[in-house]
Structures are given as C-alpha cells and as structure tokens.
Design a protein around this motif. Structure first.
Motif, PDB file in Angstrom:
ATOM      1  N   VAL A  95       0.847  -1.198   0.000  1.00 31.38           N
ATOM      2  CA  VAL A  95       0.000   0.000   0.000  1.00 31.38           C
ATOM      3  C   VAL A  95       0.882   1.248   0.000  1.00 31.38           C
ATOM      4  N   THR A  96       0.561   2.198  -0.858  1.00 34.90           N
ATOM      5  CA  THR A  96       1.225   3.502  -0.850  1.00 34.90           C
ATOM      6  C   THR A  96       0.190   4.584  -0.567  1.00 34.90           C
ATOM      7  N   LEU A  97       0.652   5.700   0.003  1.00 33.46           N
ATOM      8  CA  LEU A  97      -0.272   6.770   0.373  1.00 33.46           C
ATOM      9  C   LEU A  97      -0.133   7.965  -0.565  1.00 33.46           C
ATOM     10  N   ASN A  98      -1.253   8.616  -0.784  1.00 34.29           N
ATOM     11  CA  ASN A  98      -1.314   9.827  -1.597  1.00 34.29           C
ATOM     12  C   ASN A  98      -1.335  11.031  -0.655  1.00 34.29           C
ATOM     13  N   LYS A  99      -0.343  11.913  -0.764  1.00 32.87           N
ATOM     14  CA  LYS A  99      -0.265  13.077   0.117  1.00 32.87           C
ATOM     15  C   LYS A  99      -1.418  14.056  -0.111  1.00 32.87           C
ATOM     16  N   GLY A 100      -2.181  13.823  -1.194  1.00 35.10           N
ATOM     17  CA  GLY A 100      -3.354  14.647  -1.435  1.00 35.10           C
ATOM     18  C   GLY A 100      -4.567  14.219  -0.632  1.00 35.10           C
ATOM     19  N   MET A 101      -4.440  13.109   0.114  1.00 31.30           N
ATOM     20  CA  MET A 101      -5.537  12.657   0.977  1.00 31.30           C
ATOM     21  C   MET A 101      -5.809  13.694   2.069  1.00 31.30           C
ATOM     22  N   THR A 102      -7.058  13.786   2.479  1.00 32.85           N
ATOM     23  CA  THR A 102      -7.352  14.584   3.672  1.00 32.85           C
ATOM     24  C   THR A 102      -6.952  13.776   4.906  1.00 32.85           C
ATOM     25  N   ILE A 103      -6.831  14.471   6.025  1.00 37.57           N
ATOM     26  CA  ILE A 103      -6.511  13.769   7.281  1.00 37.57           C
ATOM     27  C   ILE A 103      -7.598  12.737   7.580  1.00 37.57           C
ATOM     28  N   TYR A 104      -8.850  13.097   7.305  1.00 41.75           N
ATOM     29  CA  TYR A 104      -9.947  12.161   7.553  1.00 41.75           C
ATOM     30  C   TYR A 104      -9.826  10.928   6.668  1.00 41.75           C
ATOM     31  N   GLU A 105      -9.526  11.112   5.402  1.00 42.89           N
ATOM     32  CA  GLU A 105      -9.388   9.962   4.495  1.00 42.89           C
ATOM     33  C   GLU A 105      -8.267   9.039   4.963  1.00 42.89           C
ATOM     34  N   ARG A 106      -7.175   9.635   5.430  1.00 48.52           N
ATOM     35  CA  ARG A 106      -6.096   8.803   5.962  1.00 48.52           C
ATOM     36  C   ARG A 106      -6.532   8.120   7.257  1.00 48.52           C
ATOM     37  N   PHE A 107      -7.265   8.848   8.095  1.00 43.26           N
ATOM     38  CA  PHE A 107      -7.745   8.315   9.368  1.00 43.26           C
ATOM     39  C   PHE A 107      -8.595   7.055   9.165  1.00 43.26           C
ATOM     40  N   ILE A 108      -9.538   7.113   8.228  1.00 44.08           N
ATOM     41  CA  ILE A 108     -10.412   5.940   8.052  1.00 44.08           C
ATOM     42  C   ILE A 108      -9.709   4.789   7.341  1.00 44.08           C
ATOM     43  N   SER A 109      -8.569   5.056   6.695  1.00 43.18           N
ATOM     44  CA  SER A 109      -7.837   3.984   6.016  1.00 43.18           C
ATOM     45  C   SER A 109      -6.788   3.330   6.909  1.00 43.18           C
ATOM     46  N   ASP A 110      -6.502   3.923   8.057  1.00 43.91           N
ATOM     47  CA  ASP A 110      -5.404   3.474   8.918  1.00 43.91           C
ATOM     48  C   ASP A 110      -5.934   2.501   9.971  1.00 43.91           C
ATOM     49  N   SER A 111      -5.516   1.244   9.894  1.00 42.38           N
ATOM     50  CA  SER A 111      -6.018   0.212  10.809  1.00 42.38           C
ATOM     51  C   SER A 111      -5.516   0.387  12.235  1.00 42.38           C
ATOM     52  N   ARG A 112      -4.537   1.266  12.446  1.00 43.57           N
ATOM     53  CA  ARG A 112      -4.046   1.506  13.812  1.00 43.57           C
ATOM     54  C   ARG A 112      -5.057   2.306  14.634  1.00 43.57           C
ATOM     55  N   PHE A 113      -5.997   2.957  13.945  1.00 50.40           N
ATOM     56  CA  PHE A 113      -7.071   3.677  14.625  1.00 50.40           C
ATOM     57  C   PHE A 113      -8.338   2.838  14.557  1.00 50.40           C
ATOM     58  N   VAL A 114      -8.985   2.701  15.693  1.00 53.02           N
ATOM     59  CA  VAL A 114     -10.240   1.950  15.729  1.00 53.02           C
ATOM     60  C   VAL A 114     -11.335   2.892  16.223  1.00 53.02           C
ATOM     61  N   PHE A 115     -12.581   2.527  15.916  1.00 51.77           N
ATOM     62  CA  PHE A 115     -13.723   3.266  16.441  1.00 51.77           C
ATOM     63  C   PHE A 115     -14.822   2.251  16.706  1.00 51.77           C
ATOM     64  N   GLU A 116     -15.375   2.315  17.905  1.00 53.20           N
ATOM     65  CA  GLU A 116     -16.310   1.285  18.346  1.00 53.20           C
ATOM     66  C   GLU A 116     -17.445   1.066  17.344  1.00 53.20           C
ATOM     67  N   ASN A 117     -17.966   2.135  16.784  1.00 52.68           N
ATOM     68  CA  ASN A 117     -19.086   2.006  15.845  1.00 52.68           C
ATOM     69  C   ASN A 117     -18.668   2.302  14.409  1.00 52.68           C
ATOM     70  N   GLY A 118     -17.382   2.094  14.112  1.00 53.94           N
ATOM     71  CA  GLY A 118     -16.872   2.421  12.782  1.00 53.94           C
ATOM     72  C   GLY A 118     -16.386   3.854  12.747  1.00 53.94           C
TER      73      GLY A 118
END
Length: 477
Positions: free
Chosen positions: A387-410
């Motif tokens: 997997v490679t990352l695009n620096k044009g991503m928003t912080i949110y787009e990176r946040f939802i793609s990063d498995s190191r961050f979890v959220f109880e309800n998604g």
C-alpha cells in the motif's frame, strides 16, 4: 540472587508479596520511611529486587517469570503507587537494562552481568549525549569504540542524564570507529564502574534515581560488545526497538503515578466545594485516558516479541500518558495549596519528579510532530501489503484507512460523535500541514487514538472531545 519461591507465585501472590516490601520501606505506616527526595539506600532496594521485582523483565531461562506483559505493567504500576523514583528505577533496570541485555548479549556476558543487578547496585543504559538532539541521536552520536591490536576494545564516550549511572555498570551505546571513519550502526557495550567517571546532576527532583554526566574511557574485553544486529540495515531498527518498547511500557509507570495522585488528593481533600469536585473530575478524566492506554499496551505488546511495528503507537502512549500525569499532578498541587508545595509532601514530590517524564524518552512536542509524520506514511502492515499513500488525501481519508485507529461504531461515526472534529480533519490534506501545525495535528490524532477505544464512557468521551477542540484552536491560531 532472587528468592526462588516467588517464581512459583501466581500474579496476585507475586504482586502482594512485592507490595508488602514496598509498604515496609515506603508505605505511610513504615517504621522508618525512606525519603525519596534523597538517594535510594541500595541495601533496601536490593532487598526488594531479591523478592523478584525485576523478574517479569527477565526471560525464564535466566530465572525470570513466564512472559506476561500485564504482570510487567502491574509491577511498574504498583511501584508508582509509592513514588515516582521507585517506578522509574524499576523501569530503568528492567526495561532499559535487563530486556536489551538478555535480548542481544551472548550468554556468557548475560551470566556475568545479572549478578551485578540482583546482588549489587545494578546499572543503567547510556544513550543521551550533551551535544545531540533527541530525534537525531542515532545520526549525531559521537561515542565510539574501536578494536585494538591486542584483541580488546577501546571505548570513549560522554553521556548525559543517564538514570542509575552511578552504579556498578552502564550499557553504553556507541558506534564502531575504523580509522577516521565512524560506522552508522550503533551497538551496546557493557562497561564496568572502573571505566566510568561521573559528575552527579544537580537536579531538583528524581535524586533517588542518581542521574549523572558520565565520561567513559578505557580498554575493555571484546566480549563486552553487544551487537544489536549483524545486518547493518537492521541495526538501527533494533536500536529503535529499545525506544519503542520503553515508551510503550512507560505507561505502567505513569498510570501508577496518576492513581497515586488520585489517592492522595482524595485523602487530603475534605471539602465538597463544587469547583474542587470539578478539578477532581479533571484528574479522574486524565486517569481514565491513562487506563485506556495502559490496557492497550497490556493487550497488544508481549515481552518476548518485537515491537518495531508500533512506533506511532509508542509515541502516542508515551506523550499522552506523561502529559496527563503531569497535568494531574499540577491540578493536585493547586488543590492542596501550601501543602502541595511543602517539601516532603507526596503531591509536592510527585509534581517535582513527574515533570521530566514529558521530556525524556523524547520531548512530547517532538513526539506529537513525529506522530503526524508516522500517520502520514504507510504503516509496516501497509508496506508489507504494497500500500502507498497519496499526500493529497485529507486527514480524515487517511484516518479511516489506517487500521491503527479503531472506532467502536466504525470510523464514520466520528461525525456523530463530534461534527466539529469531523469537519476539521476533512478540511486539511496531509500536504497542508507545516512543521508547526503538525505538533497540534499529532495531539489531535493521539486523542482520536484513545477516543476510538472508549467503551460506554460518556464522561471521558466529552473530556477528550473538549481536549481535541482545544488542540484545533491551537492549530488554527
């Protein structure tokens, strides 16, 4: 050596036995309570070590207990209930000496050094140098060793602010020198007391941990060399592993300390004045965040497995846990008024001793900046999957793609939790963040890391949302 009976204890019995010895010397009812604002008496400390204090850090083949990260963290937490220097000294000898020694050294050297730990004054890990910055220590390190014609090693180093560095030995980080060239790889060397000069650091606190500036020079046997990796490209990864593991395990110390703060404040505060209760809730909220990080480490780390895939997580744990422990101490000191500033009072001692936790192991603002950098790059798992990352991503787009961050309800539920935070991290691209704002972006991400791991705790959720919104204001200022 160690009281062998304690090795057979279950965790509850083991911790109970340690507690009885801590109570004997450091408890409120101790007959001759030891002053932790002075040097720690080595004979008393040795007595506690003989009760297996450091055995959770020690592999079974050398007389340690069965590997158990929760038990290891519980030992650090328990020590923190009695004072900052006790848990820090435990962490230094356990995480910074025993763990790297038994992981990287040859058996003969391990068996030579362990008696100095369990029958003597132990030692410390010497990495920091007066002229090197925290994040660039590997690049800027000037300490070196070179092989001599007689087969021995000559070492020359100057180290600064090393805990327990007036004891029997140091594990010294240095680079090999060949002629006029310094290698990039860093290894450790076991250096006995006779090759070490020390000048005590006149610190305001943490005197029991015996900090010093060390000048190390002399000839030592070649078998004192501890090679982190024979493969140069893996060497710095192993060196980094030392920091990652230490930062992760540090939450055992800070969580015990913040519980100690809570216990002392509730003991001395009698009034039910509304604002005082508000401030107590502030301490409790920080304690709740600390517990989330503590549980994360207990569940996701193992003493006998590598942690070099958890750099971002380690920086989050260290920075948030130490920051909140320090803030809790500051609030507690304010609540106790003059008592909180009185020499020898538990809260005064904690407030003085906990401040360096936000500085050593990497100053927190530096770590927050690094957290954003690590968030902006592919994780170890993502790299392994191509997997490679695009620096044009928003912080949110990176946040939802990063498995190191979890959220109880998604992760999409962040919008329902806080529309303001959702809008903010959707507004900025990774490439928009500059060297100043990434400190605050790192703070925001660190708290989102915790927020997503809360379970049915509305009070702590509101606290974290408020804290993140403060960071957003700082980011935008």
């Amino acid at each position: 050596m160690i009281n062998k009976e304690v090795i057979s204890y279950n965790t509850k019995e083991f911790l109970s036995n340690l507690k009885s010895f801590f109570d004997k010397y450091f408890g409120d009812d101790a007959e001759k309570k030891i002053d932790l604002m002075e040097y720690l008496p080595e004979d008393k400390w040795l007595e506690i070590k003989k009760q297996g204090l450091l055995t959770p850090f020690l592999p079974v083949e050398y007389g340690g207990r069965t590997p158990n990260q929760k038990e290891l963290q519980e030992v650090l937490r328990l020590a923190g209930h009695y004072g900052v220097p006790l848990t820090l000294r435990t962490g230094i000898e356990g995480a910074l000496v025993i763990q790297p020694l038994t992981k990287y050294a040859k058996k003969d050297l391990i068996e030579k050094v362990l008696p100095l730990i369990f029958n003597g004054e132990g030692g410390g890990l010497a990495i920091t140098e007066p002229d090197s910055s925290g994040s660039a220590i590997a690049k800027e390190m000037l300490s070196y060793y070179e092989f001599l014609e007689n087969g021995n090693i000559y070492i020359k180093a100057k180290k600064y602010w090393q805990g327990n560095s007036q004891s029997d030995f140091l594990l010294v980080a240095a680079k090999e020198k060949k002629g006029e060239k310094m290698e990039k790889s860093i290894n450790l060397l076991f250096v006995p007391r006779e090759n070490i000069k020390f000048t005590p650091v006149k610190s305001e606190g943490l005197k029991a941990v015996r900090y010093a500036v060390n000048e190390i020079e002399g000839e030592i046997p070649a078998e004192n060399l501890i090679i982190l990796s024979e493969v140069p490209r893996k060497n710095l990864r192993e060196f980094q592993d030392l920091f990652i593991r230490s930062r992760l395990q540090l939450v055992g110390m800070t969580h015990g300390i913040i519980e100690n703060i809570h216990n002392n404040v509730t003991k001395y505060i009698r009034s039910k004045i509304d604002f005082i209760m508000h401030e107590l809730h502030e301490i409790d909220s920080r304690k709740a965040v600390s517990k989330v990080l503590y549980d994360f480490v207990c569940k996701s780390v193992s003493p006998d497995k590598p942690v070099n895939d958890k750099l971002m997580e380690a920086n989050i744990v260290k920075a948030v846990a130490s920051e909140y422990a320090y803030e809790a101490a500051r609030i507690a000191q304010k609540l106790l008024g003059a008592k909180g500033y009185e020499s020898g009072h538990p809260i005064s001692n904690i407030a003085l001793d906990i401040r360096p936790f936000t500085i050593f192991e990497g100053p927190n603002d530096m770590l927050f900046a690094e957290i954003f950098d690590q968030f902006s790059k592919a994780s170890v798992e993502e790299k392994n999957n191509g997997v490679t990352l695009n620096k044009g991503m928003t912080i949110y787009e990176r946040f939802i793609s990063d498995s190191r961050f979890v959220f109880e309800n998604g992760k999409e539920s962040l919008k329902a939790v806080s529309e303001n935070i959702y809008n903010f991290i959707n507004m900025y691209k990774l490439s928009d963040i500059n060297p100043v704002t990434k400190v605050f972006a790192g703070k925001i991400l660190s708290k989102l890391f915790v927020l997503g791991r809360l379970h049915n705790d509305e009070h702590t959720e509101r606290f974290l949302i408020r804290e993140i919104n403060k960071d957003i204001l700082d980011f935008s200022y």
